[in-house]
Design a protein around this motif. Structure first.
Motif, short mmCIF file in Angstrom:
data_model
loop_
_atom_site.label_atom_id
_atom_site.label_comp_id
_atom_site.label_asym_id
_atom_site.label_seq_id
_atom_site.Cartn_x
_atom_site.Cartn_y
_atom_site.Cartn_z
N GLY A 22 0.77 -1.27 -0.05
CA GLY A 22 -0.01 0.02 0.14
C GLY A 22 0.91 1.25 -0.07
N LYS A 23 1.90 1.19 -0.42
CA LYS A 23 2.95 2.40 -0.47
C LYS A 23 2.75 3.29 -1.70
CE LYS A 23 5.02 0.81 2.94
NZ LYS A 23 5.31 1.44 4.35
N TYR A 24 2.97 4.52 -1.78
CA TYR A 24 2.99 5.40 -2.61
C TYR A 24 4.26 5.13 -3.49
CZ TYR A 24 3.31 9.94 -5.27
OH TYR A 24 3.67 11.12 -6.02
N ILE A 25 4.23 5.25 -4.89
CA ILE A 25 5.38 4.80 -5.49
C ILE A 25 5.58 5.78 -6.94
CG2 ILE A 25 6.52 3.07 -6.91
CD1 ILE A 25 4.42 0.99 -5.66
N CYS A 26 6.79 6.30 -6.94
CA CYS A 26 6.99 7.14 -8.24
C CYS A 26 8.15 6.47 -8.82
CB CYS A 26 7.45 8.67 -7.66
SG CYS A 26 5.86 9.52 -7.52
N GLY A 27 8.54 6.77 -9.90
CA GLY A 27 9.45 6.31 -10.91
C GLY A 27 10.32 7.20 -11.47
N LEU A 28 11.36 7.21 -11.83
CA LEU A 28 12.21 8.21 -12.73
C LEU A 28 12.82 7.24 -14.10
CD1 LEU A 28 13.88 10.72 -13.29
CD2 LEU A 28 15.57 9.85 -11.65
N ARG A 29 12.58 7.59 -15.14
CA ARG A 29 13.08 7.04 -16.42
C ARG A 29 13.52 8.16 -17.20
NH1 ARG A 29 14.12 2.62 -19.05
NH2 ARG A 29 14.08 2.67 -21.36
N THR A 30 15.03 8.03 -17.29
CA THR A 30 15.51 9.44 -17.96
C THR A 30 16.18 8.76 -19.30
OG1 THR A 30 17.76 9.15 -16.90
CG2 THR A 30 16.33 10.75 -15.73
N VAL A 84 5.58 8.62 -13.38
CA VAL A 84 6.98 8.12 -13.65
C VAL A 84 7.49 9.47 -14.51
CG1 VAL A 84 8.18 7.07 -15.57
CG2 VAL A 84 6.34 5.83 -14.34
N ALA A 85 8.49 10.02 -13.56
CA ALA A 85 9.00 11.27 -14.00
C ALA A 85 10.10 11.07 -15.10
CB ALA A 85 9.96 11.95 -12.86
N THR A 86 10.46 11.93 -15.89
CA THR A 86 11.32 11.68 -17.06
C THR A 86 12.72 12.75 -16.72
OG1 THR A 86 10.20 13.32 -18.47
CG2 THR A 86 9.53 11.03 -18.90
N SER A 87 12.75 13.21 -15.62
CA SER A 87 13.86 14.06 -15.16
C SER A 87 14.09 14.20 -13.73
CB SER A 87 13.84 15.44 -15.83
OG SER A 87 12.89 16.34 -15.09
N VAL A 111 7.46 1.74 -19.47
CA VAL A 111 8.23 0.88 -18.92
C VAL A 111 7.50 -0.27 -19.15
CG1 VAL A 111 10.04 2.19 -17.69
CG2 VAL A 111 7.61 1.35 -16.57
N ASN A 112 7.80 -1.44 -18.37
CA ASN A 112 7.01 -2.68 -18.48
C ASN A 112 5.50 -2.32 -17.65
OD1 ASN A 112 6.02 -4.75 -16.38
ND2 ASN A 112 7.17 -5.90 -17.87
N LEU A 113 4.63 -2.68 -18.54
CA LEU A 113 3.20 -2.30 -18.30
C LEU A 113 2.87 -2.68 -16.67
CD1 LEU A 113 1.00 -4.66 -18.39
CD2 LEU A 113 1.34 -4.78 -20.65
N GLN A 114 3.27 -3.75 -16.19
CA GLN A 114 3.05 -4.22 -14.96
C GLN A 114 3.77 -3.10 -13.88
OE1 GLN A 114 0.73 -6.78 -14.13
NE2 GLN A 114 0.66 -5.23 -12.49
N VAL A 115 5.01 -2.89 -14.00
CA VAL A 115 5.58 -2.02 -13.27
C VAL A 115 5.01 -0.68 -13.33
CG1 VAL A 115 7.60 -0.46 -12.96
CG2 VAL A 115 7.70 -3.01 -13.40
N GLN A 116 4.50 0.02 -14.37
CA GLN A 116 3.91 1.27 -14.63
C GLN A 116 2.48 1.20 -14.09
OE1 GLN A 116 4.59 2.79 -18.48
NE2 GLN A 116 2.68 4.35 -18.42
N TYR A 117 1.91 0.15 -14.13
CA TYR A 117 0.34 -0.02 -13.55
C TYR A 117 0.66 0.26 -12.00
CZ TYR A 117 -3.56 -2.14 -11.03
OH TYR A 117 -4.48 -1.93 -10.27
N PHE A 118 1.49 -0.55 -11.55
CA PHE A 118 1.97 -0.50 -9.94
C PHE A 118 2.24 0.98 -9.42
CE2 PHE A 118 3.60 -4.96 -9.43
CZ PHE A 118 2.25 -5.60 -9.36
#
Length: 163
Positions: A109-117, A145-148, A130-137
């Protein structure tokens, strides 16, 4: 109100070439949130060096099994103790350990953000960064998902309530 905390999931500690970027990112994030970076834990560095000196394959594997289990247990405890998880998603595919930590954090139940540069295409189709399951989570947790790096820092401000 206590500062929010995040666990930083990333493969960046494996290579000298990426540690500087990781440290700069941690410094930027620490201005806003408490960062639990598993790469800061040096307890296991000596273990890996000691294992290299063991001649017996059986003994080396037994010791590595114990160390691997302890590292996994420590990372789970760190994720559990954090309010959220921020993940580095660069590479041809998301690092398998990072992906596992994202899945665990989502289930917790955690809040999740990603960084893909990384500009290379890595999604399962044109609608996935990214992988659709990772992006879904990530998205289903309320994150993005941030790009910078500056964009990720802005997401940390929103998460922390300081924005």
């Amino acid at each position: 109100m206590a500062r929010k905390s995040i666990y930083l999931a990333s493969p960046l500690g494996f290579a000298d070439s990426t540690r500087g970027f990781m440290n700069e990112l941690v410094t930027s994030l620490e201005a806003i949130v408490d960062v639990e970076n598993p790469w800061d834990d040096l307890r296991f560095a000596g273990e890996f060096q000691a294992v290299q000196r063991i001649d017996s394959v059986k003994e080396r594997r037994e010791r590595l099994t114990r160390v691997n289990t302890e590292i996994g247990r420590c990372n789970v405890a760190r994720i559990d103790a954090s309010d959220g998880l921020f993940a580095i998603l660069d590479g041809v595919d998301v690092d398998s350990g990072t992906a596992a930590e994202i899945g665990y954090a989502f289930a917790a139940g955690k809040y999740i953000c990603g960084l893909r540069t990384d500009f290379r295409l890595a999604g399962d189709n044109e609608a996935a960064i990214v992988n659709l399951q990772v992006q879904y989570f990530i998205v289903a947790s309320g994150g993005r998902v941030a790009t910078s790096s500056p964009e990720l820092v802005e997401l940390a401000k929103v998460f922390s309530g300081s924005e």
